[in-house]
Design an enzyme around this catalytic site. Structure first.
Site, PDB file in Angstrom:
ATOM      1  N   LYS A  77     -42.415  -1.028  18.405  1.00 44.74           N
ATOM      2  CA  LYS A  77     -42.195   0.058  19.610  1.00 44.74           C
ATOM      3  C   LYS A  77     -43.071   1.362  19.333  1.00 44.74           C
ATOM      4  O   LYS A  77     -43.192   1.956  20.373  1.00 44.74           O
ATOM      5  CB  LYS A  77     -40.793  -0.020  20.256  1.00 44.74           C
ATOM      6  CG  LYS A  77     -40.131  -1.078  20.572  1.00 44.74           C
ATOM      7  CD  LYS A  77     -38.602  -0.730  20.874  1.00 44.74           C
ATOM      8  CE  LYS A  77     -37.974  -1.920  21.209  1.00 44.74           C
ATOM      9  NZ  LYS A  77     -37.375  -2.636  20.264  1.00 44.74           N
ATOM     10  N   HIS A 225     -27.876  -5.449  15.860  1.00 43.00           N
ATOM     11  CA  HIS A 225     -27.677  -4.318  16.612  1.00 43.00           C
ATOM     12  C   HIS A 225     -26.361  -4.580  17.151  1.00 43.00           C
ATOM     13  O   HIS A 225     -25.978  -5.574  17.989  1.00 43.00           O
ATOM     14  CB  HIS A 225     -28.503  -4.019  17.680  1.00 43.00           C
ATOM     15  CG  HIS A 225     -29.825  -3.494  17.394  1.00 43.00           C
ATOM     16  ND1 HIS A 225     -30.742  -4.029  16.563  1.00 43.00           N
ATOM     17  CD2 HIS A 225     -30.477  -2.387  18.012  1.00 43.00           C
ATOM     18  CE1 HIS A 225     -31.860  -3.363  16.219  1.00 43.00           C
ATOM     19  NE2 HIS A 225     -31.766  -2.362  17.149  1.00 43.00           N
ATOM     20  N   GLU A 228     -23.721  -0.796  20.459  1.00 45.88           N
ATOM     21  CA  GLU A 228     -24.593   0.387  20.766  1.00 45.88           C
ATOM     22  C   GLU A 228     -24.341   0.931  22.194  1.00 45.88           C
ATOM     23  O   GLU A 228     -24.856   0.924  23.105  1.00 45.88           O
ATOM     24  CB  GLU A 228     -26.233   0.177  20.643  1.00 45.88           C
ATOM     25  CG  GLU A 228     -27.061   1.250  20.379  1.00 45.88           C
ATOM     26  CD  GLU A 228     -28.430   1.181  20.620  1.00 45.88           C
ATOM     27  OE1 GLU A 228     -29.210   2.162  20.648  1.00 45.88           O
ATOM     28  OE2 GLU A 228     -28.945   0.026  20.450  1.00 45.88           O
ATOM     29  N   ASP A 325     -34.722   4.684  13.000  1.00 47.17           N
ATOM     30  CA  ASP A 325     -34.539   3.874  14.071  1.00 47.17           C
ATOM     31  C   ASP A 325     -35.822   4.151  15.077  1.00 47.17           C
ATOM     32  O   ASP A 325     -36.987   4.047  14.365  1.00 47.17           O
ATOM     33  CB  ASP A 325     -33.283   4.299  14.847  1.00 47.17           C
ATOM     34  CG  ASP A 325     -32.866   3.129  15.759  1.00 47.17           C
ATOM     35  OD1 ASP A 325     -33.441   2.200  15.924  1.00 47.17           O
ATOM     36  OD2 ASP A 325     -32.151   3.682  16.838  1.00 47.17           O
TER      37      ASP A 325
END
Length: 424
Positions: A77, A225, A228, A325
């Site tokens: 990303k 994950h 979150e 991250d």
């Protein structure tokens, strides 16, 4: 530049020094670090003048750390933000923006952006980096997955790149499909891990169990994950610890984010952490992204913060790392693939004491990602001479003034200006 034979008068963090290391006025004395053939030969107290060495550098108290592990990133990303229009606040808004950007993705696009991130990580002193790769369809390997495998080969010997399949939890609802996905990840190579997105919006204990059982069957480590969000009812971390115990999981599981702990009643949160401490779980905290995404509403100052209970986890002996991250994408507009930035953010938000002497290990302990974390105290002796020298920082203010640094790889300078240390 020739590699030094000795790094004299180095300031090492307290956690990296052996028991019984001498102190002066309550502060560990400086260290002489001997290097040979690209490795650290020995570490000894610099308590006396010693014999002069023609190939020694005098660090004069410069802070020194081992190379970093950036345990949670998203290379697929990275650097997509400049081509996006307005992004709605919060985690779900960022996901929508990312989905819309996928029309721009090609192997060449992903490779260029991810390689740029790896170059930045290399320059700052990172030796190991783990990236999550979005995996949306059960029968289609994502475009970015083979690109990361290619980059892992290209960067071998410089940065160890690991890749995690970030798969939506509902895709594990069917046990046969869960096993098929795990086998695809296993076929990628030993640097690949099975992962999933565990959130209250897609919660299914059955799917989580299938994920973990499939990983066990394929002898895969897991990186999730988890929770979150600031929803106090989120149960992902608690269920993960319990299921691992029930199935006798033999690998290592990393749980990233776990923000919901901070929103739960203390008794409940502490009970979950007690269970995590008995499981093969490492926690990774992502301060920058969670501060930006949690309690995010346009035009309103956030009241709640997204950091998990890092001090309480450490008190229970749970391995805990900080990581970068997202970097310059809709989830986090900031970042530079320098994990020291993550610790700097955490030091303020979590009010951490002694960031250099104590908490810096949360950037360096790659053993906390492996199946059998070291029970003995960590040591530099015998390790590769991959070191980071902070030339303008001191132990009181670090990580302030940490941008200027000298990076050594196998004892040789790969980044920064070492001229002030050279023999005159």
């Amino acid at each position: 530049m020739k590699a030094p034979a000795l790094l004299g008068n180095a300031r090492l963090p307290r956690w990296l020094l052996p028991a019984g290391w001498p102190e002066r006025d309550g502060v560990p004395v400086l260290a002489h670090i001997a290097l040979e053939a690209g490795r650290v030969q020995s570490v000894r107290p610099a308590s006396g003048p010693g014999e002069p060495h023609p190939e020694a550098w005098d660090l004069a108290g410069t802070l020194v750390l081992p190379g970093f592990v950036d345990a949670h990133t998203h290379l697929d990303k990275a650097f997509t933000l400049p081509r996006m229009k307005k992004v709605q606040p919060g985690l779900l808004g960022a996901i929508d923006a990312m989905l819309a950007d996928r029309v721009h993705w090609s192997p060449a696009d992903v490779h260029e952006r991810a390689a740029r991130g790896l170059q930045w990580a290399w320059e700052c002193g990172t030796t190991q980096l783990r990236t999550h790769v979005d995996w949306w369809e059960p029968d289609t390997v994502p475009l970015a997955w083979p690109v990361m495998a290619e980059l892992a080969q290209e960067w071998a010997g410089r940065v160890r790149l690991e890749q995690v399949s970030l798969i939506k939890l509902p895709l594990f609802e069917d046990a046969a499909q869960a096993l098929r996905l795990a086998r695809q990840v296993k076929a990628t190579g030993p640097h690949a891990l099975l992962g999933g997105f565990v959130h209250s919006t897609n919660w299914s204990e059955n799917a989580l169990r299938n994920l973990l059982v499939a990983a066990q069957a394929c002898d895969l480590d897991v990186d999730l994950h988890v929770d979150e969000e600031l929803n106090a009812s989120a149960a992902g971390l608690q269920a993960t610890a319990r299921i691992l115990r029930e199935i006798g999981f033999e690998g290592r599981v990393v749980c990233g984010h776990v923000c919901a702990l901070a929103a739960q009643p203390e008794a409940e949160a502490f009970a979950t952490l007690d269970a995590v401490a008995r499981a093969p779980i490492t926690i990774v905290s992502l301060p920058a992204t969670n501060l930006l995404l949690q309690d995010a509403v346009t035009g309103r100052t956030p009241r709640l913060r997204g950091l998990t209970l890092v001090k309480e986890a450490r008190e229970r002996g749970i391995p805990l790392l900080f990581a970068s991250d997202n970097v310059q994408d809709p989830f986090c507009r900031l970042g530079s693939f320098d994990p020291v930035e993550a610790l700097g953010t955490a030091a303020l938000v979590a009010q951490l004491d002694d960031p250099f002497d104590d908490w810096s290990q949360a950037l360096c302990r790659g053993d906390w990602l492996r199946r059998a974390p070291a029970t003995a105290a960590p040591t530099l002796a015998g390790a590769k001479a991959d070191l980071v020298l902070f030339t303008q920082a001191d132990r009181h203010g670090w990580p302030s003034r940490s941008a200027t640094r000298v990076v050594l790889r196998e004892g040789r300078v790969t980044h920064g200006d070492a001229a002030p240390f050279l023999p005159r």
